[in-house]
Design an enzyme around this catalytic site. Structure first.
Site: not given
Ligand code: DGJ
Length: 730
Positions: A479, A549
């Protein structure tokens, strides 16, 4: 496929079955762009370029030849300062303060195959016969600057790649102010420009608009390719649509600041250029040093956007993505992020994994919150040590338990980040990107580690390596949750500070190369708050990306459809989440959510222990169905049928390469009163084949399905979906 050179007229003809690309050396010195489009035969290529005196405001660099001005000459790699007033492809500052350079042809090389770009991701070949490369060497003898323009033409793809290498063969220090990867001039500007833009949770929405005099720029200054604009543009003939017309796609294999320009100036011509964003960029080239630009991938389609996309899909799926998972089907997973956020313990994780096992899930992914003291998002990034308060028996034990249930185990990292509230930051406050005596702007209360520094890279690589080596982890979600500010490095001298952003990306690529080679059995998925770095550069290291997301099924229609303009289904992570949806608070049925997520790398992102018996039964069926169609979905060819950007419905079909199987997905957002009856005209099937269709009686001829269509009926209410699986009747 051939690349030929005709010396008397200085003509290079790059040709395969799908396209021709022609360059001509004007006055044996200046590489002019002559043609790019459907294949044409050599013979009269020299008649294409036209020369005409314009006016004194388009000056004439060649003495006594008023017909030539760089302002009007279509060029391959133009400079500023010697009569071309359009967007330059490069600019070099000399020690005397001047920025005037002039590159002229020196020599060229044509050879089979395609070289790798040092330190940068790129498309590749597995056998020399798959591609041919032209290297056009230009030089500015006055300062000892050599510039090599590389063109690679693929045999089986309507694709050409371009990149540029700068070599300082002189004795002075040169400073690159811009070094784009490609530039080319069209003889007319009768085009629309298509781009993929949006924001966090609204990524890669399709925007199409007409070119007009002046310049359109699509760019990122955020330090990553960004949610806001994807490193991609296409020029479309005015009449081009999904299935017809000429389309030219430009995609940059790069994950940092980029710029793509389309400029109409001054005599109705259009210039397209693309590369590292020159904004806030410079690069010192000391004697003997080289600078390699990223690669631009250029696709031509005479069959509209659909064909362009399928060319990108195949090329990127098979000759950009690498590693063990390139050709392997991807596991059905459950991720605990939206199920628990930071509030979990080992028992909770085990209960979700155990529920997953009952349903047919293959992989459990432990998301953010398992390390340091990470009970919320304001601390501990950089402290990659298991939080014993949550997982008292450690990671190894948890992985063993999950494995014991028959599931593989995956883990979340955000390796490029550091929380000010972390042991790492307390030990190394200078390890983040920062500028002396300036505030360090936080985003999600985190700072960015300076990956341009070798010591930082090594330390982080070591920590990740230790964790990955400590247990049988088979999946990593990588990430990255903020954009850069105060871009400066404590490891670089003042005159190199503007190299930081690019050096960061080179450093990131190096870390990814190391870890993905050391752990080839791990499936790496890239993520940047969802799709903030969904770009070809990341796909070279990690064959899939968390698409967004936003897990709402309706929002996902546009996001996945837009993403499919360039990126294949096998690269898109796509999960079923809870309702009301956590991002847009919409309620949709489990069926709709499943049907949308099935056009991607499928998974669940909710608390599986909370399912009712009825929901469990649906999910068991969804997973079983996905497993059956998974090779088709992940490796088939996608044909888009109805665009969510144009109406209430979305549809696409994914067809196996041999056309014996297909999956048709149809989605309707809102119910309409007394709406017209509906047939979906399928694409990509073999009209001569006969197909059986899941849930329908009888045999359907391919031509019937393609020309008369498949009837859509029985939908009631908002947010409806249908999924049909077709298989050729033996
Ligand atoms: C952003 C990601 O896109 C989410 O899926 C998740 O992993 C969060 N960060 C966790 O902080």
């Amino acid at each position: 496929m051939t690349i030929s050179f005709e010396p008397t007229q200085g003509l290079f003809h790059l040709q395969n079955k799908q396209m021709s690309y022609v360059i001509q050396l004007v006055h044996a010195l200046y590489p002019a762009h002559v043609y790019w489009g459907r294949p044409i035969r050599s013979g009269q290529l020299a008649s294409i370029l036209q020369y005409q005196e314009r006016c004194s405001f388009s000056p004439n660099p060649i003495a006594h030849d008023r017909n030539i001005s760089f302002d009007t000459l279509p060029q391959e790699y133009p400079a500023y300062g010697t009569s071309d007033y359009r967007e330059p492809a490069y600019q070099v500052a000399l020690p005397n303060g001047s920025t005037i350079t002039e590159l002229v042809y020196d020599k060229h090389r044509i050879y089979k195959g395609k070289p790798q770009l040092e330190g940068l991701p790129s498309t590749y070949v597995e056998h020399e016969e798959e591609a041919e490369t032209l290297e056009l060497e230009l030089q500015d003898a006055a300062i000892g600057l050599r510039v090599i323009l590389s063109y690679t033409l693929f045999e089986g793809h309507a694709a050409l790649t371009r990149s540029v290498r700068f070599i300082n063969e002189g004795s002075a220090v040169l400073k690159l102010l811009r070094a784009l990867s490609m530039s080319l001039d069209y003889s007319h500007s009768d085009f629309d420009l298509l781009q993929l833009s949006g924001s966090w949770v609204r990524e890669r929405h399709i925007e199409r608009r007409a070119l007009a005099p002046g310049k359109l720029t699509v760019e990122s200054r955020r330090g990553s390719s960004s949610h806001q604009h994807n490193p991609f543009i296409a020029l479309l003939a005015k009449d081009a649509g999904e299935d017809h017309g000429d389309v030219y796609g430009f995609s940059l294999v790069y994950s940092g600041n980029f710029a793509a320009h389309a400029e109409v100036e001054p005599y109705g011509t259009a210039r397209v250029s693309m590369g590292i964003n020159p904004f806030d960029f410079s690069w010192l080239l000391t004697p003997g040093e080289q600078f390699q630009t990223p690669e631009a991938v250029m696709v031509f389609s005479h069959g509209g956007l659909g064909d362009m996309s399928r060319t990108f899909h195949k090329l990127y799926r098979t000759r950009l993505c690498r590693g063990e998972f390139r050709d392997r089907t991807r596991p059905v997973l459950v991720n605990n992020w939206e199920a628990t956020y930071f509030q979990f313990n080992a028992e909770k994780i085990e209960s979700i994994a155990s529920a997953g096992r009952e349903l047919g899930v293959e992989l459990f992914v432990l998301d953010d919150g398992w390390f340091g003291k990470r009970d919320n998002d304001d601390r501990s990034l950089g402290d990659w040590v298991v939080d014993k308060a949550k997982l008292p028996n450690g990671l190894e034990d948890l992985v063993a338990r999950v494995n014991g249930m028959g599931l593989e185990f995956g883990l979340w990292f955000e390796p490029e980040m550091i929380s000010p509230d972390s042991d790492l930051y307390r030990q190394h406050p200078d390890w983040c990107l920062h500028v002396p005596k300036r505030r360090r702007t936080e985003g999600r209360q985190q700072l960015i580690l300076d990956f341009s520094r070798e010591d930082v890279r090594e330390a982080i690589t070591g920590m990740i390596r230790d964790i990955l080596g400590s247990a049988p982890i088979t999946y990593v979600k990588w990430d990255m949750n903020r954009n850069m500010t105060e871009i400066g490095s404590a490891g670089l001298p003042p005159e190199r500070q503007r190299e930081t952003a690019h050096r960061y990306i080179l450093g990131l690529y190096q870390v990814l190369e190391t870890l993905t080679s050391e752990f080839p059995h791990i499936l790496f998925e890239s993520c940047s708050g969802g799709g903030g770095r969904f770009d070809p550069g990341m796909l070279y290291y990690m064959p899939q990306t968390w698409t967004s997301d936003n897990t709402d099924a309706i929002s996902r229609l546009k996001i996945q459809y837009g993403t499919s303009i360039v990126y294949p289904v096998s690269t898109m992570g796509s999960h079923v989440s809870a309702v009301p949806n956590h991002q847009v608070h919409r309620e949709t049925s489990l069926k709709m959510r499943g049907d949308v997520a099935m056009s991607g790398n499928f998974g669940y992102e909710l608390d599986l222990t909370k399912f009712t018996e009825e929901e469990k039964a649906i999910v068991i069926e969804q997973i079983a169905q996905y497993k059956q169609i998974r090779p088709l979905v992940q490796f088939g060819e996608m044909y888009r049928l109805l665009s969510p950007f144009e109406g209430n419905e979305t549809a696409w079909v994914i067809v196996s390469e041999d056309k014996t199987e297909a999956m048709v997905a149809y989605f309707r957002v809102l119910a309409e009163p007394n709406a017209p009856l509906k047939w979906l005209r399928l694409k990509g099937l073999n009209p001569a084949y006969d197909y059986e269709i899941s849930g329908l009686e009888g045999i359907y001829p391919g031509d019937h399905l393609m020309y008369a269509g498949l009837a859509v009926s029985g939908l009631q209410g908002d947010f409806q979906s249908k999924l049909w699986v077709l298989s050729r009747k033996a």
